[in-house]
Design a protein around this motif. Sequence first.
Motif, PDB file in Angstrom:
ATOM      1  N   ASP A  81       4.208  12.059   3.668  1.00  0.00           N
ATOM      2  CA  ASP A  81       4.263  11.270   4.907  1.00  0.00           C
ATOM      3  C   ASP A  81       5.565  11.495   5.665  1.00  0.00           C
ATOM      4  O   ASP A  81       6.187  10.550   6.188  1.00  0.00           O
ATOM      5  N   GLN A 121      -9.484   7.683  -1.390  1.00  0.00           N
ATOM      6  CA  GLN A 121      -9.230   8.298  -0.088  1.00  0.00           C
ATOM      7  C   GLN A 121      -8.429   9.593  -0.184  1.00  0.00           C
ATOM      8  O   GLN A 121      -8.101  10.199   0.834  1.00  0.00           O
ATOM      9  N   THR A 122      -8.120  10.011  -1.392  1.00  0.00           N
ATOM     10  CA  THR A 122      -7.350  11.239  -1.592  1.00  0.00           C
ATOM     11  C   THR A 122      -8.291  12.419  -1.768  1.00  0.00           C
ATOM     12  O   THR A 122      -9.264  12.345  -2.527  1.00  0.00           O
ATOM     13  N   ARG A 137       0.834  -1.205   0.000  1.00  0.00           N
ATOM     14  CA  ARG A 137       0.000   0.000   0.000  1.00  0.00           C
ATOM     15  C   ARG A 137       0.872   1.261   0.000  1.00  0.00           C
ATOM     16  O   ARG A 137       0.586   2.238  -0.712  1.00  0.00           O
ATOM     17  N   GLU A 138       1.936   1.262   0.797  1.00  0.00           N
ATOM     18  CA  GLU A 138       2.807   2.433   0.858  1.00  0.00           C
ATOM     19  C   GLU A 138       3.442   2.717  -0.502  1.00  0.00           C
ATOM     20  O   GLU A 138       3.489   3.871  -0.948  1.00  0.00           O
ATOM     21  N   GLU A 197      -8.229   2.356  -3.861  1.00  0.00           N
ATOM     22  CA  GLU A 197      -8.372   2.861  -2.500  1.00  0.00           C
ATOM     23  C   GLU A 197      -7.597   4.159  -2.308  1.00  0.00           C
ATOM     24  O   GLU A 197      -8.078   5.103  -1.658  1.00  0.00           O
ATOM     25  N   VAL A 198      -6.388   4.224  -2.865  1.00  0.00           N
ATOM     26  CA  VAL A 198      -5.589   5.446  -2.744  1.00  0.00           C
ATOM     27  C   VAL A 198      -6.309   6.618  -3.392  1.00  0.00           C
ATOM     28  O   VAL A 198      -6.421   7.708  -2.802  1.00  0.00           O
ATOM     29  N   ARG A 214       1.132   9.549  -5.553  1.00  0.00           N
ATOM     30  CA  ARG A 214       1.139  10.934  -5.081  1.00  0.00           C
ATOM     31  C   ARG A 214       2.348  11.702  -5.613  1.00  0.00           C
ATOM     32  O   ARG A 214       2.238  12.891  -5.943  1.00  0.00           O
ATOM     33  N   SER A 271       0.771   4.199  -2.832  1.00  0.00           N
ATOM     34  CA  SER A 271       0.386   5.539  -2.415  1.00  0.00           C
ATOM     35  C   SER A 271       1.475   6.565  -2.704  1.00  0.00           C
ATOM     36  O   SER A 271       1.218   7.631  -3.276  1.00  0.00           O
ATOM     37  N   HIS A 318      -5.589  -1.574  -4.537  1.00  0.00           N
ATOM     38  CA  HIS A 318      -4.900  -0.555  -3.745  1.00  0.00           C
ATOM     39  C   HIS A 318      -4.918   0.791  -4.471  1.00  0.00           C
ATOM     40  O   HIS A 318      -5.074   1.839  -3.832  1.00  0.00           O
ATOM     41  N   ILE A 319      -4.750   0.779  -5.791  1.00  0.00           N
ATOM     42  CA  ILE A 319      -4.816   2.022  -6.551  1.00  0.00           C
ATOM     43  C   ILE A 319      -6.174   2.687  -6.355  1.00  0.00           C
ATOM     44  O   ILE A 319      -6.272   3.890  -6.094  1.00  0.00           O
TER      45      ILE A 319
END
Length: 555
Positions: A467, A514-515, A444-445, A510-511, A452, A448, A507-508
């Motif tokens: 982060d 949630q952005t 996930r990291e 979700e990122v 970004r 993300s 995961h893409i």
Amino acid sequence: MSIPTASQAAPIRTVGTAVVGSMGPELRITGPLHERFEEILTPAALAFLTELHHRFAGRRHDRLADRMRRRFEIGNGHDPRFRDDTAHIRDDPDWRVAGAGPGLEDRRVEITGPTDPKMTVNALNSGARVWLADLEDATSPTWRNLIGGQLTLRDAIRGELAHTSADGREYRVTTERTPTIVMRPRGWHLGDRHIDFTDRTGRTLSASGSLIDFGLYFFHNARALIDAGRGPYFYLAKLESSEEARLWDDVFSFSEEYLGIPHGTIRATVLIETLPAAFEMDEILYELREHCAGLNAGRWDYIFSIIKNYRGRGARFVLPDRSEVTMTVPFMRAYTELLVQTCHRRGAHAIGGMSAFIPDRRDAEATARALEKVSADKRREAGDGFDGTWVAHPDLIPAALAEFDAVLGARPHQLDRLRDDVEVTASHLLDLRIGRAITRAGVRENVSVAIRYIEAWLRGQGAVAIDGLMEDAATAEISRSQIWQWINQDRRTEEGDLITAEYVERHIGEVIAQTARTEGDRFDDAADVFREVALQPEFPAFLTLTASRFLTETA
């Protein structure tokens, strides 16, 4: 050779937004001529760039072809090794490099960053010994960033830089002792989207980003830097061989002659940030010896190079979560200790790696913990014999400086530490055993951070705080290349998830979901770029080459 004046340079004519040489090999500028750009893109400067391309563009393409052959060989099971044909260079104990030029004798803390006016003022006020003025990984290559960066450097070198931000804040250089500037041009692999080169055969190609960045900075600033008691100094990125170093050395020698500057005035520090280059440190120093100041351990690009070269070679070459690949794992220890030993045998500075932490004044406890990690990292480097180190933020300078002051004292360096205790073999450099897992959080990291970063890059930002870390193209490369390798090597997370393109796609989603979105953001494009460089069967050599197709000049 004397500098040609505007009237002596190859005649030019203006065609819309293009400036075109009228005879022989020529450069064609396709980017618009914004305010003050004519101060950088002068007829005399363009004549110099044209000559650089005429002499060296063909050799650049030969060296890039060598890279492709080398990656093919490693991918097919031929591990890199120390070269037999250059053993005489490694075995000769007598040769030395030119060493530090004026203003480079003490490099204990260097700050890195892009060349926009605000960041330039901050770097020059930072208290660091050296500023790496970065037109490569920390710069998104928009036309405004590239030529605007040249203007910023020109003004800074002449003490004329002032900047007022959009909110009315004024930024000025307020210290008399500014860091020595070492400019990093783009690597050999990068072309320039705004300048074309037509050779004598009539072929039209993208101009070399390396030659454009180096040529404009050198042409406009070499004499001013020398008059100020310093000099035209450069960091050289992404080198893979001594032949590439020789090409740079020939560029330097020709350029010095062109401007009538004494041979050896230029000083270069080479980033050892590719796996092949780690096997040719001596040879790289040797080819650049009359212009060389040292080597730098470019840790993030080095990790990316390991993954890129071994991405298809099986499970034993798969690295765990990015956060687990620290400077104390075996292959990173071997690489950095060999770098210090090699440098000091040849009278060259050894510069340590980046600390990318961004202090958060709102969380004193977390900042204190992070600064202790920075201190421990710099304590290890100073203890290993490095002569200096990198930081990404001015607030890290005191911690780094304290650790190097404790070892160096009043000395400017520790070249006398020859590290004869170090014995590094090819197998040490390729010992990728870490014994840690890939985790769901690690996947996930990577997704993300990469998305970004790419989104900010598409908007014209090359160095981005994410982060609590300063991310640049090198760290984004690690993130996307790990995802590619984990998918193609059928890896599972510690929690049991099989890492597939479909799994990463979730995961893409979700990122993105949630952005916080804003009008004009580039997250949809960034996700498409990420899919292309991380989820497709083919592995692009550099994500920035793919992302450049999405880059617009509105950035």
